[in-house]
Every structure is written in structure tokens, then in C-alpha cells.
Enzyme design. Sequence first.
Site, PDB file in Angstrom:
ATOM      1  N   LEU A 152       0.830  -1.212   0.000  1.00 59.80           N
ATOM      2  CA  LEU A 152       0.000   0.000   0.000  1.00 59.80           C
ATOM      3  C   LEU A 152       0.860   1.257   0.000  1.00 59.80           C
ATOM      4  CD1 LEU A 152      -2.892  -0.895   2.480  1.00 59.80           C
ATOM      5  CD2 LEU A 152      -2.819  -1.077  -0.011  1.00 59.80           C
ATOM      6  N   TYR A 153       1.887   1.234   0.829  1.00 63.20           N
ATOM      7  CA  TYR A 153       2.759   2.409   0.920  1.00 63.20           C
ATOM      8  C   TYR A 153       3.449   2.674  -0.424  1.00 63.20           C
ATOM      9  CZ  TYR A 153       6.469   5.477   2.712  1.00 63.20           C
ATOM     10  OH  TYR A 153       7.321   6.532   2.931  1.00 63.20           O
TER      11      TYR A 153
END
Lengths: 249, 72
Positions: A152-153
Amino acid sequence: MSKVQYILVTGASSGIGSFISKCLSQNYNVIIHGRNTDKINQVISECNNPDKQLAFVTDLQQFEEIEAVLGKFIIEKDIEVIGFVHCAGFMNMLPAKMMSVAAIQKTFSTNLFSAAMIVKVLLQRKVNAGALKNVVFISSNISNFGAKAFSLYSASKAGIDGLMRSLAVELAPDVRVNSVLPGAIHTPMTSAIFQDEEKAKSMLSTYPLGEGFPEDISNMVEFLLSDKSKWITGQQFTVDGGRTIDISG
Amino acid sequence: MENFDVEIAEILEVDSVNMEDHLTSFDCWDSLTILSIIALASETYHVTISASDVNGAASVGGLKSLIQTKVK
């Protein structure tokens, strides 16, 4: 009479954003953004000319509200924002099986969506009178690579670099837009990475130039905000001590 | 922590768990599972635990006690 000009730094109440704000206050007026008023006031007290710096308190996860909140702030303060440094970031090491809608929203709201909305506000003639000249996004060296538990990051950082390139084309020649891609720097946001001393030591051994510090990122941001980089836009600048070019076995 | 058993079973990819089950006995036990447990503690119970805390807990019950202690 011309308005007083400012650089807006988001995520400025701690970590890299706090350091960048203090450095920029040597040469600019700075809007210090964060969620916690006490922390922001502490950063302002450590800036050059504290009385000239402004506090902007809002939660970037509520990115739907940014257009109204930031627009009102600029108009009420009767200022011009000439530069924007997006330092606000949320990072949680999350394996794929732990992904959730809440985690996706939190990560993307802070790292990407809020940045897009802030740029929109700063481009509004009725709010900022065409004052915006420079945008620097703090991305990450993971933007172009991959790592376990960083899906996600890294997606949010790849997103902000995509935003950066298209904005650079769309807004030229009036506004320059670039990204800085740091490697792991020990801040409150990355404390989970540095929690295990042995693992941190092992990770830092993969950096040919050793450990990096907030000043290494701040120096690049100052360069990109200055006229020394006046023919540079739409670029990713990796500042990671050589971490991502090392393909030694 | 009434849903802990269900949450940890989901992470360990089994239908149910017993408190005395050793963490390393699960087929899916690896570094990503440890990171998943750290994320569960953080996201659901708002406590910070490290990989060495998880390894030190040894069993499902030990892990539950570890998080319970931190919650208090």
C-alpha cells in the site's frame, strides 16, 4: 501592497517535515502543517523568526475538506503560497493478507489524495492569485521498487510520482513539480523499521553511504525550491545513500 | 479481546486455534505472518509489539497474554 509569500510544508510537526520547515525558515516564511497544535507550536518556536511562521492545523485524512479549509486559511491570512512541500506521510508495514479498506484509505488519503487537493487549491486564482511556483513531493525510494509488506505504501508513493510527472507537464512553465525519494531515515513514521536494533543495523549495512539523516533530504528540497534548479521539472530525485543502485550479490 | 481467537486463526490460516498451540507449528509461520500479527496488535488493539516480542511469546496463549498486558 504585495502579499507576504509562504512555503507550505505538510506533515511538518515531526520527522523530516519538521526538519525541512526549520531549514526553510532561514530563507522563507513557512506554513507549518500538522494535526497537533502543541507539536506545531514547538516546531515554530525552533524556526528562524518564529513570529513570521504560521500554523495550519488540519487532518489530511479528511481530504474532502482540504479545498475549503486551506482556501479559507490562505484568504483569511491574506498571504500567497509560492511553494508546497508535501511531507505528510503514513506508513504501516502491512502484508497483503492484512490489507483493509480502512488501511487503503488512510494510506492514500495522507500520501496522495491530500497532495492532489492541496495543489488544486494553490492553483486557484481567487485563492492564491497565480502565486504558486514550486511543488516538491516527498516520495520514497520504494516508489520504483518493491518490498514485502509495503504494497500500500509503495503504491501510494508510485501514485504521487505519477501525479508529479503529469502536473509538471500540465503546469509548466509557471510551476515546477518534482519528487524527492528518500531511503529509510529514522523518524517517528519509520520507527517500526528501526525497532529491532539488529535488523536496523543489517538494513543500514545495505546503504553504500551509510545512514541518512533529515538534513540529506532537506538539502535536496532546498535545491529544488531554489532557482538553482530552474530548468528541472517532472523528475524523481532519489536520495538514499546509493541503496537502490547497489546490485552487489 | 473477545475476537482475538478468530483474528489470529485468520492470520494463521486455520479454522480455529488452541491457546497452547505453538506459533512455529503453523504451516504459514514466516516473517510475513509475524508482520501480520504486529499489524493486528497495532490496528485492532492499538499496541506496539516487535518481532522479537512475537517470537518470545511462543504460543497462541502467550501471544494473547502479551497483547493483553500491553493493552492494560
